[in-house]
Scaffold this motif. Structure first.
Motif, PDB file in Angstrom:
ATOM      1  N   GLN A 126      -3.947   1.027  -5.734  1.00 45.26           N
ATOM      2  CA  GLN A 126      -4.082   1.885  -4.559  1.00 45.26           C
ATOM      3  C   GLN A 126      -5.552   2.099  -4.210  1.00 45.26           C
ATOM      4  N   LYS A 127      -6.394   2.271  -5.218  1.00 49.99           N
ATOM      5  CA  LYS A 127      -7.836   2.428  -4.981  1.00 49.99           C
ATOM      6  C   LYS A 127      -8.406   1.185  -4.287  1.00 49.99           C
ATOM      7  N   ASN A 128      -7.779   0.045  -4.519  1.00 47.41           N
ATOM      8  CA  ASN A 128      -8.211  -1.213  -3.917  1.00 47.41           C
ATOM      9  C   ASN A 128      -7.390  -1.570  -2.670  1.00 47.41           C
ATOM     10  N   GLU A 129      -6.827  -0.539  -2.050  1.00 43.91           N
ATOM     11  CA  GLU A 129      -6.165  -0.624  -0.748  1.00 43.91           C
ATOM     12  C   GLU A 129      -4.828  -1.362  -0.733  1.00 43.91           C
ATOM     13  N   PHE A 130      -4.198  -1.517  -1.875  1.00 42.96           N
ATOM     14  CA  PHE A 130      -2.844  -2.048  -1.914  1.00 42.96           C
ATOM     15  C   PHE A 130      -1.885  -0.904  -1.591  1.00 42.96           C
ATOM     16  N   LEU A 131      -0.823  -1.224  -0.883  1.00 44.33           N
ATOM     17  CA  LEU A 131       0.193  -0.253  -0.507  1.00 44.33           C
ATOM     18  C   LEU A 131       1.518  -0.635  -1.166  1.00 44.33           C
ATOM     19  N   PHE A 132       2.363   0.359  -1.383  1.00 47.52           N
ATOM     20  CA  PHE A 132       3.692   0.071  -1.919  1.00 47.52           C
ATOM     21  C   PHE A 132       4.522  -0.633  -0.857  1.00 47.52           C
ATOM     22  N   LEU A 133       5.228  -1.675  -1.257  1.00 52.42           N
ATOM     23  CA  LEU A 133       6.107  -2.375  -0.333  1.00 52.42           C
ATOM     24  C   LEU A 133       7.311  -1.495   0.019  1.00 52.42           C
ATOM     25  N   THR A 156      -4.615 -22.980   2.085  1.00 55.74           N
ATOM     26  CA  THR A 156      -3.280 -22.472   2.388  1.00 55.74           C
ATOM     27  C   THR A 156      -3.394 -21.252   3.283  1.00 55.74           C
ATOM     28  N   GLY A 157      -2.390 -21.059   4.082  1.00 57.79           N
ATOM     29  CA  GLY A 157      -2.344 -19.851   4.894  1.00 57.79           C
ATOM     30  C   GLY A 157      -1.565 -18.783   4.167  1.00 57.79           C
ATOM     31  N   CYS A 158      -2.108 -17.617   4.113  1.00 56.34           N
ATOM     32  CA  CYS A 158      -1.356 -16.492   3.578  1.00 56.34           C
ATOM     33  C   CYS A 158      -1.867 -15.231   4.240  1.00 56.34           C
ATOM     34  N   ARG A 159      -0.956 -14.366   4.552  1.00 56.87           N
ATOM     35  CA  ARG A 159      -1.308 -13.124   5.239  1.00 56.87           C
ATOM     36  C   ARG A 159      -1.497 -11.981   4.248  1.00 56.87           C
ATOM     37  N   PHE A 160      -0.776 -12.054   3.139  1.00 58.83           N
ATOM     38  CA  PHE A 160      -0.755 -10.929   2.211  1.00 58.83           C
ATOM     39  C   PHE A 160      -1.057 -11.364   0.778  1.00 58.83           C
ATOM     40  N   LEU A 161      -1.631 -10.434   0.022  1.00 62.04           N
ATOM     41  CA  LEU A 161      -1.667 -10.526  -1.438  1.00 62.04           C
ATOM     42  C   LEU A 161      -0.608  -9.551  -1.920  1.00 62.04           C
ATOM     43  N   ILE A 162       0.132  -9.946  -2.929  1.00 58.82           N
ATOM     44  CA  ILE A 162       1.113  -9.031  -3.498  1.00 58.82           C
ATOM     45  C   ILE A 162       0.951  -8.971  -5.011  1.00 58.82           C
ATOM     46  N   ILE A 197     -15.209  -4.194 -12.779  1.00 53.40           N
ATOM     47  CA  ILE A 197     -14.931  -5.631 -12.743  1.00 53.40           C
ATOM     48  C   ILE A 197     -13.577  -5.917 -12.104  1.00 53.40           C
ATOM     49  N   GLY A 198     -12.582  -5.097 -12.354  1.00 54.72           N
ATOM     50  CA  GLY A 198     -11.265  -5.302 -11.760  1.00 54.72           C
ATOM     51  C   GLY A 198     -11.325  -5.239 -10.240  1.00 54.72           C
ATOM     52  N   SER A 199     -12.049  -4.263  -9.713  1.00 54.21           N
ATOM     53  CA  SER A 199     -12.191  -4.149  -8.255  1.00 54.21           C
ATOM     54  C   SER A 199     -12.995  -5.320  -7.698  1.00 54.21           C
ATOM     55  N   GLU A 200     -14.044  -5.717  -8.404  1.00 56.40           N
ATOM     56  CA  GLU A 200     -14.815  -6.892  -7.967  1.00 56.40           C
ATOM     57  C   GLU A 200     -13.934  -8.145  -7.963  1.00 56.40           C
ATOM     58  N   LEU A 201     -13.088  -8.270  -8.965  1.00 57.40           N
ATOM     59  CA  LEU A 201     -12.190  -9.419  -9.044  1.00 57.40           C
ATOM     60  C   LEU A 201     -11.215  -9.424  -7.861  1.00 57.40           C
ATOM     61  N   LEU A 202     -10.643  -8.266  -7.533  1.00 64.00           N
ATOM     62  CA  LEU A 202      -9.744  -8.198  -6.383  1.00 64.00           C
ATOM     63  C   LEU A 202     -10.479  -8.533  -5.089  1.00 64.00           C
ATOM     64  N   LEU A 259       0.820 -14.257  -4.833  1.00 66.25           N
ATOM     65  CA  LEU A 259       1.139 -13.282  -5.871  1.00 66.25           C
ATOM     66  C   LEU A 259       0.053 -13.300  -6.942  1.00 66.25           C
ATOM     67  N   ILE A 260      -0.514 -12.140  -7.188  1.00 71.41           N
ATOM     68  CA  ILE A 260      -1.383 -11.979  -8.360  1.00 71.41           C
ATOM     69  C   ILE A 260      -0.416 -11.622  -9.485  1.00 71.41           C
ATOM     70  N   GLY A 261      -0.011 -12.659 -10.225  1.00 69.59           N
ATOM     71  CA  GLY A 261       1.036 -12.485 -11.219  1.00 69.59           C
ATOM     72  C   GLY A 261       0.574 -11.788 -12.478  1.00 69.59           C
ATOM     73  N   ARG A 262      -0.617 -12.037 -12.872  1.00 70.30           N
ATOM     74  CA  ARG A 262      -1.196 -11.408 -14.064  1.00 70.30           C
ATOM     75  C   ARG A 262      -2.673 -11.168 -13.769  1.00 70.30           C
ATOM     76  N   LEU A 263      -3.190 -10.062 -14.276  1.00 72.95           N
ATOM     77  CA  LEU A 263      -4.617  -9.758 -14.141  1.00 72.95           C
ATOM     78  C   LEU A 263      -5.014  -8.929 -15.342  1.00 72.95           C
ATOM     79  N   GLY A 264      -6.005  -9.398 -16.071  1.00 77.99           N
ATOM     80  CA  GLY A 264      -6.462  -8.674 -17.249  1.00 77.99           C
ATOM     81  C   GLY A 264      -7.966  -8.677 -17.353  1.00 77.99           C
ATOM     82  N   ILE A 265      -8.538  -7.547 -17.715  1.00 80.17           N
ATOM     83  CA  ILE A 265      -9.977  -7.403 -17.940  1.00 80.17           C
ATOM     84  C   ILE A 265     -10.191  -7.237 -19.443  1.00 80.17           C
TER      85      ILE A 265
END
Length: 186
Positions: free
Chosen positions: A145-152, A125-131, A106-111, A91-97
């Protein structure tokens, strides 16, 4: 990140009061309670300037609360014998630029950095997804969405219904995911 960074760096603001408050007051408590770990990047030529901050924690995607079509989409490329009720995620719980560095990519580079971090062979650790549990307004939703995240969940109503939220109220956040398997050749 540790207390020393917060004490020695210039004050950090991303322009969102809730995020700024978390990074200033709660990030170290989350770390102490083993609930999440906050990282930051500083300028090479001015190490007292924090460019961005983000908090990560372990999580999972529960397939049993996702409607059938979405659940099938998540499980599509996973071998049948390996399908589970939960899939490991970070989980990316918080993200701030920092407000002084907005609109520079910078936000896209960070992702991209976070994505590559969790497919690296040295990752522990093994993980299949970022949420993400993104603020439910146009700018953050468009960014992810621009960074290819989809709605769950395909709609707010579906998300509220399946997670037991009040369906009469607009959701404060929306769950989104990124399948890290996109980055691997296996």
């Amino acid at each position: 990140m540790d207390d020393e960074i917060l004490l020695t760096c210039h004050p950090f603001t991303c322009g969102d009061e809730d995020l700024d408050d978390f990074f200033l007051h709660d990030a170290m408590r989350y770390k102490a309670e083993l609930l999440g770990k906050t990282y930051c990047f500083v300028l090479d030529d001015e190490p007292k300037t924090i460019v961005c901050m983000f908090t990560l924690s372990n999580d999972s995607i529960r397939v049993d609360v996702i409607p059938n079509n979405r659940g099938r989409k998540l499980s599509h490329d996973i071998p049948r014998e390996k399908r589970m009720r939960r899939y490991p995620a970070v989980l990316i719980g918080r993200l701030g630029i920092n407000v002084d560095f907005r609109h520079q990519g910078i936000g896209s580079e960070l992702l991209d950095f976070i994505k590559s971090w969790f497919v690296d062979e040295e990752n522990k650790t093994g993980c299949r997804f970022l949420i993400v549990d993104a603020y439910n307004n146009k700018i953050p939703l468009d960014f992810y969405q621009k960074n290819e995240f989809l709605f769950l969940f395909s709609t707010e109503q579906q998300e509220a219904e399946n997670l037991g939220y009040d369906m009469a109220k607009s959701l404060h956040t929306r769950l989104m995911y990124y399948d890290l398997k996109k980055l691997t050749s296996n």
